[in-house]
Design a protein around this motif. Structure first.
Motif, PDB file in Angstrom:
ATOM      1  N   GLU A   1       0.790  -1.229   0.000  1.00 18.85           N
ATOM      2  CA  GLU A   1       0.000   0.000   0.000  1.00 18.85           C
ATOM      3  C   GLU A   1       0.821   1.277   0.000  1.00 18.85           C
ATOM      4  O   GLU A   1       0.285   2.340  -0.237  1.00 18.85           O
ATOM      5  CB  GLU A   1      -0.888   0.011   1.244  1.00 18.85           C
ATOM      6  N   HIS A   2       2.106   1.197   0.280  1.00 18.03           N
ATOM      7  CA  HIS A   2       2.856   2.408   0.583  1.00 18.03           C
ATOM      8  C   HIS A   2       3.965   2.653  -0.433  1.00 18.03           C
ATOM      9  O   HIS A   2       5.065   2.129  -0.305  1.00 18.03           O
ATOM     10  CB  HIS A   2       3.413   2.331   2.000  1.00 18.03           C
ATOM     11  N   GLU A   3       3.678   3.466  -1.441  1.00 20.32           N
ATOM     12  CA  GLU A   3       4.650   3.790  -2.474  1.00 20.32           C
ATOM     13  C   GLU A   3       5.782   4.630  -1.908  1.00 20.32           C
ATOM     14  O   GLU A   3       5.562   5.544  -1.124  1.00 20.32           O
ATOM     15  CB  GLU A   3       3.988   4.572  -3.607  1.00 20.32           C
ATOM     16  N   ARG A   4       6.983   4.310  -2.316  1.00 17.19           N
ATOM     17  CA  ARG A   4       8.179   5.056  -1.951  1.00 17.19           C
ATOM     18  C   ARG A   4       9.331   4.485  -2.759  1.00 17.19           C
ATOM     19  O   ARG A   4       9.243   3.391  -3.298  1.00 17.19           O
ATOM     20  CB  ARG A   4       8.467   4.899  -0.461  1.00 17.19           C
ATOM     21  N   ARG A   5      10.430   5.205  -2.806  1.00 18.17           N
ATOM     22  CA  ARG A   5      11.594   4.709  -3.531  1.00 18.17           C
ATOM     23  C   ARG A   5      11.960   3.326  -2.984  1.00 18.17           C
ATOM     24  O   ARG A   5      12.098   3.141  -1.775  1.00 18.17           O
ATOM     25  CB  ARG A   5      12.773   5.659  -3.345  1.00 18.17           C
ATOM     26  N   PRO A   6      12.130   2.332  -3.862  1.00 16.52           N
ATOM     27  CA  PRO A   6      12.381   0.971  -3.396  1.00 16.52           C
ATOM     28  C   PRO A   6      13.846   0.702  -3.069  1.00 16.52           C
ATOM     29  O   PRO A   6      14.751   1.353  -3.577  1.00 16.52           O
ATOM     30  CB  PRO A   6      11.952   0.124  -4.585  1.00 16.52           C
ATOM     31  N   THR A   7      14.042  -0.283  -2.225  1.00 12.83           N
ATOM     32  CA  THR A   7      15.330  -0.939  -2.034  1.00 12.83           C
ATOM     33  C   THR A   7      15.121  -2.352  -2.558  1.00 12.83           C
ATOM     34  O   THR A   7      14.108  -2.981  -2.243  1.00 12.83           O
ATOM     35  CB  THR A   7      15.721  -0.992  -0.542  1.00 12.83           C
ATOM     36  N   MET A   8      16.042  -2.844  -3.379  1.00 15.46           N
ATOM     37  CA  MET A   8      15.835  -4.133  -4.027  1.00 15.46           C
ATOM     38  C   MET A   8      17.058  -5.024  -3.824  1.00 15.46           C
ATOM     39  O   MET A   8      18.199  -4.558  -3.906  1.00 15.46           O
ATOM     40  CB  MET A   8      15.596  -3.893  -5.525  1.00 15.46           C
ATOM     41  N   LEU A   9      16.818  -6.301  -3.560  1.00 19.14           N
ATOM     42  CA  LEU A   9      17.870  -7.284  -3.401  1.00 19.14           C
ATOM     43  C   LEU A   9      17.523  -8.479  -4.284  1.00 19.14           C
ATOM     44  O   LEU A   9      16.365  -8.938  -4.272  1.00 19.14           O
ATOM     45  CB  LEU A   9      17.950  -7.700  -1.926  1.00 19.14           C
ATOM     46  N   ILE A  10      18.477  -8.964  -5.061  1.00 21.05           N
ATOM     47  CA  ILE A  10      18.268 -10.124  -5.931  1.00 21.05           C
ATOM     48  C   ILE A  10      19.105 -11.263  -5.378  1.00 21.05           C
ATOM     49  O   ILE A  10      20.310 -11.101  -5.136  1.00 21.05           O
ATOM     50  CB  ILE A  10      18.723  -9.828  -7.386  1.00 21.05           C
ATOM     51  N   ASP A  11      18.481 -12.425  -5.181  1.00 24.39           N
ATOM     52  CA  ASP A  11      19.217 -13.555  -4.625  1.00 24.39           C
ATOM     53  C   ASP A  11      18.495 -14.857  -4.930  1.00 24.39           C
ATOM     54  O   ASP A  11      17.286 -14.967  -4.698  1.00 24.39           O
ATOM     55  CB  ASP A  11      19.377 -13.386  -3.103  1.00 24.39           C
ATOM     56  N   GLN A  12      19.227 -15.834  -5.449  1.00 19.40           N
ATOM     57  CA  GLN A  12      18.732 -17.191  -5.700  1.00 19.40           C
ATOM     58  C   GLN A  12      17.376 -17.208  -6.399  1.00 19.40           C
ATOM     59  O   GLN A  12      16.440 -17.888  -5.971  1.00 19.40           O
ATOM     60  CB  GLN A  12      18.694 -17.992  -4.402  1.00 19.40           C
ATOM     61  N   GLY A  13      17.256 -16.440  -7.468  1.00 15.75           N
ATOM     62  CA  GLY A  13      16.032 -16.454  -8.257  1.00 15.75           C
ATOM     63  C   GLY A  13      14.884 -15.654  -7.670  1.00 15.75           C
ATOM     64  O   GLY A  13      13.760 -15.752  -8.148  1.00 15.75           O
ATOM     65  N   GLN A  14      15.157 -14.872  -6.646  1.00 13.69           N
ATOM     66  CA  GLN A  14      14.122 -14.038  -6.047  1.00 13.69           C
ATOM     67  C   GLN A  14      14.472 -12.563  -6.185  1.00 13.69           C
ATOM     68  O   GLN A  14      15.644 -12.183  -6.073  1.00 13.69           O
ATOM     69  CB  GLN A  14      13.942 -14.353  -4.561  1.00 13.69           C
ATOM     70  N   ILE A  15      13.447 -11.755  -6.399  1.00 15.86           N
ATOM     71  CA  ILE A  15      13.562 -10.304  -6.394  1.00 15.86           C
ATOM     72  C   ILE A  15      12.841  -9.844  -5.134  1.00 15.86           C
ATOM     73  O   ILE A  15      11.629 -10.023  -5.001  1.00 15.86           O
ATOM     74  CB  ILE A  15      12.889  -9.676  -7.630  1.00 15.86           C
ATOM     75  N   ILE A  16      13.581  -9.276  -4.204  1.00 15.77           N
ATOM     76  CA  ILE A  16      12.997  -8.829  -2.936  1.00 15.77           C
ATOM     77  C   ILE A  16      12.970  -7.304  -2.961  1.00 15.77           C
ATOM     78  O   ILE A  16      14.005  -6.662  -3.170  1.00 15.77           O
ATOM     79  CB  ILE A  16      13.781  -9.375  -1.743  1.00 15.77           C
ATOM     80  N   VAL A  17      11.780  -6.744  -2.783  1.00 21.40           N
ATOM     81  CA  VAL A  17      11.580  -5.303  -2.893  1.00 21.40           C
ATOM     82  C   VAL A  17      11.035  -4.771  -1.570  1.00 21.40           C
ATOM     83  O   VAL A  17      10.042  -5.286  -1.058  1.00 21.40           O
ATOM     84  CB  VAL A  17      10.595  -4.959  -4.033  1.00 21.40           C
ATOM     85  N   ALA A  18      11.675  -3.726  -1.059  1.00 21.83           N
ATOM     86  CA  ALA A  18      11.227  -3.097   0.182  1.00 21.83           C
ATOM     87  C   ALA A  18      10.856  -1.649  -0.106  1.00 21.83           C
ATOM     88  O   ALA A  18      11.580  -0.944  -0.803  1.00 21.83           O
ATOM     89  CB  ALA A  18      12.337  -3.157   1.225  1.00 21.83           C
ATOM     90  N   ARG A  19       9.696  -1.233   0.433  1.00 22.12           N
ATOM     91  CA  ARG A  19       9.229   0.147   0.285  1.00 22.12           C
ATOM     92  C   ARG A  19       8.477   0.543   1.539  1.00 22.12           C
ATOM     93  O   ARG A  19       7.532  -0.118   1.930  1.00 22.12           O
ATOM     94  CB  ARG A  19       8.252   0.294  -0.890  1.00 22.12           C
TER      95      ARG A  19
END
Length: 142
Positions: free
Chosen positions: A80-98
């Protein structure tokens, strides 16, 4: 028997700003391809996994071909909360924090899960796995 090198093609430098992604030929600096990933501008978090450019904005993921810019997938981010993302890619996963939320997607863009940290507040989110750390941005002040 002869073996060819499986060295990764690194001839394209990928850059992003103002909601757009640009691929530049490293030898000349000329634009190889470009794509608008966030209408109206905004920050773009970048990663490259194999031959896929992963561009993440406050609203979505864009998966683009590294050499061609061909669109592989557009994925609306959950949460629900848009903001500039932090993203980490690891073992076939895209992890996005906002903004106090963390979501996980497959490398093909399929949503795997969302952790909204209900009742924990809002803020930039850092992500870390052993040997793979992404520090959260400060929103800054003027």
């Amino acid at each position: 028997m002869y073996r060819s090198s499986a060295q990764v093609d690194r001839s394209i430098l990928v850059s992003a700003f103002g909601g757009k992604v640009f691929a530049l030929h490293r030898d000349t600096g000329t634009v190889a391809w470009s794509a608008e990933v966030e209408v109206g501008g905004g920050e773009v978090e970048l990663a490259i996994e194999g031959d896929v450019v992963i561009a993440c904005t406050r609203r979505r993921l864009a998966l683009l071909g590294y050499l061609t810019g061909e669109t592989i997938a557009w994925v609306a981010l959950v949460g629900e909360h848009e903001r500039r993302p932090t993203m980490l890619i690891d073992q076939g996963q895209i992890i996005v924090a906002r903004n106090g939320e963390v979501a996980c997607y497959s490398i093909a863009g399929k949503r795997l899960w969302l952790q909204p940290f209900e009742g924990m507040g809002f803020g930039s989110v850092a992500l870390a796995l052993p040997g793979n750390v992404r520090q959260a941005d400060d929103i800054g002040q003027r």
